[in-house]
Motif scaffolding. Structure first.
Motif, PDB file in Angstrom:
ATOM      1  N   THR A  98       0.888  -1.070  -0.367  1.00 56.28           N
ATOM      2  CA  THR A  98       0.025  -0.295   0.204  1.00 56.28           C
ATOM      3  C   THR A  98       1.350   1.343  -0.115  1.00 56.28           C
ATOM      4  OG1 THR A  98      -0.507   0.341   2.290  1.00 56.28           O
ATOM      5  CG2 THR A  98      -1.337  -1.160   1.628  1.00 56.28           C
ATOM      6  N   ASN A 115      -1.884   7.747  -2.398  1.00 54.94           N
ATOM      7  CA  ASN A 115      -2.121   7.762  -3.444  1.00 54.94           C
ATOM      8  C   ASN A 115      -2.057   9.854  -3.170  1.00 54.94           C
ATOM      9  OD1 ASN A 115      -3.551   8.960  -6.357  1.00 54.94           O
ATOM     10  ND2 ASN A 115      -6.127   9.083  -5.411  1.00 54.94           N
ATOM     11  N   TYR A 154      -5.221  12.540  -4.116  1.00 57.03           N
ATOM     12  CA  TYR A 154      -5.916  12.860  -2.978  1.00 57.03           C
ATOM     13  C   TYR A 154      -5.846  13.603  -2.156  1.00 57.03           C
ATOM     14  CZ  TYR A 154     -10.116  10.820  -0.287  1.00 57.03           C
ATOM     15  OH  TYR A 154     -11.223  11.249   0.698  1.00 57.03           O
ATOM     16  N   ARG A 187      -1.950   7.170  -9.292  1.00 55.69           N
ATOM     17  CA  ARG A 187      -2.830   5.813  -9.950  1.00 55.69           C
ATOM     18  C   ARG A 187      -1.840   5.553 -10.260  1.00 55.69           C
ATOM     19  NH1 ARG A 187      -8.880   8.149 -10.070  1.00 55.69           N
ATOM     20  NH2 ARG A 187      -7.259   9.832 -10.312  1.00 55.69           N
ATOM     21  N   GLN A 222      -6.218  -2.719  -5.299  1.00 53.29           N
ATOM     22  CA  GLN A 222      -7.776  -2.768  -4.718  1.00 53.29           C
ATOM     23  C   GLN A 222      -7.386  -0.710  -4.103  1.00 53.29           C
ATOM     24  OE1 GLN A 222      -8.751  -5.197  -1.568  1.00 53.29           O
ATOM     25  NE2 GLN A 222      -7.978  -7.176  -3.058  1.00 53.29           N
ATOM     26  N   ASN A 223      -8.458  -0.210  -4.180  1.00 52.89           N
ATOM     27  CA  ASN A 223      -8.969   1.296  -3.558  1.00 52.89           C
ATOM     28  C   ASN A 223      -9.171   0.652  -2.168  1.00 52.89           C
ATOM     29  OD1 ASN A 223      -8.890   2.225  -5.960  1.00 52.89           O
ATOM     30  ND2 ASN A 223     -10.636   2.516  -6.442  1.00 52.89           N
ATOM     31  N   ASP A 250     -12.409   5.983   0.990  1.00 52.23           N
ATOM     32  CA  ASP A 250     -13.948   6.304  -0.167  1.00 52.23           C
ATOM     33  C   ASP A 250     -13.084   6.552  -0.758  1.00 52.23           C
ATOM     34  OD1 ASP A 250     -15.664   5.429   2.184  1.00 52.23           O
ATOM     35  OD2 ASP A 250     -15.647   7.657   2.379  1.00 52.23           O
ATOM     36  N   GLU A 251     -13.610   6.518  -2.672  1.00 53.83           N
ATOM     37  CA  GLU A 251     -13.386   7.194  -3.420  1.00 53.83           C
ATOM     38  C   GLU A 251     -13.771   8.190  -4.478  1.00 53.83           C
ATOM     39  OE1 GLU A 251     -11.896   4.630  -8.249  1.00 53.83           O
ATOM     40  OE2 GLU A 251     -13.574   3.771  -6.041  1.00 53.83           O
ATOM     41  N   GLU A 252     -12.686   9.205  -4.395  1.00 47.22           N
ATOM     42  CA  GLU A 252     -13.471  10.060  -5.390  1.00 47.22           C
ATOM     43  C   GLU A 252     -13.168  10.144  -6.984  1.00 47.22           C
ATOM     44  OE1 GLU A 252     -15.679  12.668  -4.277  1.00 47.22           O
ATOM     45  OE2 GLU A 252     -14.266  12.472  -1.753  1.00 47.22           O
ATOM     46  N   GLY A 283      -9.518   9.479  -6.774  1.00 49.07           N
ATOM     47  CA  GLY A 283      -8.910   8.457  -6.782  1.00 49.07           C
ATOM     48  C   GLY A 283      -9.590   8.168  -5.194  1.00 49.07           C
ATOM     49  N   SER A 284      -8.926   6.844  -4.161  1.00 47.52           N
ATOM     50  CA  SER A 284      -9.241   6.817  -3.549  1.00 47.52           C
ATOM     51  C   SER A 284      -7.659   7.201  -2.489  1.00 47.52           C
ATOM     52  CB  SER A 284      -9.366   5.451  -2.412  1.00 47.52           C
ATOM     53  OG  SER A 284      -8.047   4.633  -3.362  1.00 47.52           O
ATOM     54  N   GLN A 341      -3.880   3.669  -2.166  1.00 42.30           N
ATOM     55  CA  GLN A 341      -3.373   2.518  -3.387  1.00 42.30           C
ATOM     56  C   GLN A 341      -3.226   0.851  -2.345  1.00 42.30           C
ATOM     57  OE1 GLN A 341      -2.352   3.915  -6.601  1.00 42.30           O
ATOM     58  NE2 GLN A 341      -0.718   5.858  -5.261  1.00 42.30           N
TER      59      GLN A 341
END
Length: 462
Positions: free
Chosen positions: A390, A393, A396, A419, A440-441, A444-446, A450-451, A454
């Protein structure tokens, strides 16, 4: 064990004055563990080469030791080790100390030097040898050897012939060798105590403090004795320079404060545990475990059978142990846990054989040039069935109101990826080391950014 030092300094025979050994003589010196011989294969005004040949007496090595098999079957008489440093200090002590009675002006004179050592062991392979010597300005040439030429499928050994080229004073070259050869020796023949701290600081003066592997060199030279290592590092650190572990803790808290409104850390850990179970991973190593947040969850879950935390920071491991001690778990659950102090860019056989490796918010703390070494350690040498990585991101970051524009989430982050950058790196790693990868995210993903976290899940391709 053979060390040669050559120069084209004019006149090249000045090397004999600096070493305090006449080029026309072959001299021998008795040492407690064998004999050292000094001779000159060539000596003229254009080129001069001095050789130090160390002849270890294996009988002397066995005396006063417990008579186990490794006392008789080992590589000690054949590879450069802590014995070689002792030989340098005793045979070339005048040159190492920067003294030359007949030509004192030569002591501080940089001259073109080529040192060749046959043979050096390196558990960290070619990469570690280069990371030791290249920051000091050396051009490094290496020759690796197979374990057995008859069985090439056994692969390469840990042994290298090392050639080092640089234009520096001879005393500085000898100081580098005196310190760094024992760093590569996991089985020092002498007792490591406070005197070794003084020797390290004396021979590391002027260069060790600025070396990027300062902490690793100090730890290995002092045989991983925490008390001595901390004492040496305290003296290598500027008085107004904060303790690196303390600074890291402060930065960790700052990052946690940024992410706290999202409960992001807990979401990450929950996702990691879920993926571990989905992949039937019961033996798990947490690389860069920090203060043990993931270890705590794994330890309390009876699903997991073997749990190992690895971190380069001894202080972080101490905090982890204190936190886990407060869980008051049954003894059978404690037995499945171990903590290991180790760097993530060096091979370590203690972290092999696991079902899965978790690398949670770690890669962004590595300098990009060292990322390739980490990739090889994890995906080529350790090679677990599943790897979970992980990383933040960066897209974000604009959503964090408390994070100033254009800044990273943690002051120690060397980078934070978009990303597309993370996915490109992950796919290249998977292709290179035969892993499939899924993304996988986490959080919460925007739609646009994105999230916040990542995640890549690597699975070995059998």
């Amino acid at each position: 064990m053979l060390l040669t030092i050559a120069t084209t300094h004019q006149p090249a025979t000045d090397l004999g004055y600096l070493l305090h050994k006449h080029p026309n003589r072959c001299q021998s010196f008795s040492l407690s563990f064998g004999e050292a011989h000094v001779f000159y294969p060539e000596a003229n005004n254009e080129q001069c080469t001095a050789a130090l040949l160390l002849d270890i007496n294996p009988i002397k090595l066995v005396r006063k030791r417990t008579l186990t098999l490794d006392a008789y079957v080992n590589d000690r008489p054949y590879v450069a080790s802590s014995f070689f440093s002792v030989a340098i200090s005793q045979v070339f002590g005048t040159a190492l100390g920067g003294r030359c009675k007949d030509k004192p002006e030569l002591v501080e004179t940089p001259m073109p030097l080529v040192a060749k050592i046959s043979v050096l062991p390196s558990h960290g392979g070619e990469g570690f040898l280069r990371e030791l010597f290249e920051p000091l300005g050396y051009q490094v040439t290496l020759q690796n050897y197979p374990l057995d030429e008859t069985f090439p499928e056994w692969g390469q050994s840990k042994y290298f012939t090392v050639e080092l080229q640089n234009t520096i004073p001879l005393s500085l070259l000898l100081s580098h060798l005196y310190v760094l050869i024992p760093v590569l020796d996991n089985n020092k023949h002498y007792w490591v105590n406070e005197d070794e701290v003084e020797k390290l600081l004396r021979h590391g003066e002027g260069w060790l403090k600025e070396h990027p592997l300062k902490e690793e060199i100090t730890k290995r030279y002092l045989k991983r004795q925490y008390r001595l290592t901390r004492a040496a590092l305290a003296q290598l650190t500027e008085p107004n320079e904060p303790d690196p572990d303390s600074v890291e803790e402060i930065h960790d808290k700052e990052e946690a404060a940024v992410e706290k409104p999202l409960s992001l850390n807990q979401q990450r850990l929950n996702c990691v545990v879920a993926v571990l179970k989905q992949n039937n991973a019961k033996k798990v190593v947490d690389l860069g475990c920090g203060q043990g947040n993931l270890l705590k969850m794994l330890l309390k879950d009876n699903y997991f059978e073997q749990i190992t935390g690895v971190d380069v920071s001894y202080r972080a491991l101490e905090i982890t142990k204190e936190r886990l001690d407060r869980l008051h778990l049954p003894r059978n659950q404690w037995d499945k846990l171990q903590l290991i102090q180790s760097g993530l860019t060096y091979t370590d056989k203690r972290i092999a054989g696991y079902d899965a490796a978790a690398v949670i918010e770690v890669i962004e703390h590595l300098d990009l040039p060292r990322l390739s070494a980490f990739e090889r350690v994890l995906f080529e040498f350790t090679r677990p069935q599943t790897v979970i990585v992980t990383t933040p991101n960066i897209e974000y970051n604009v959503k964090f109101a408390s994070l100033p524009a254009g800044t990273l989430r943690h002051k120690d982050h060397r980078f934070e990826w978009t990303r597309s950058q993370f996915q490109k790196w992950s796919k290249e790693v998977g292709e290179k080391f035969s892993y499939s990868v899924e993304f996988q995210n986490v959080g919460d993903e925007e739609l646009e950014v994105g999230s916040p976290t990542q995640m890549a899940v690597f699975s070995i391709i059998n």
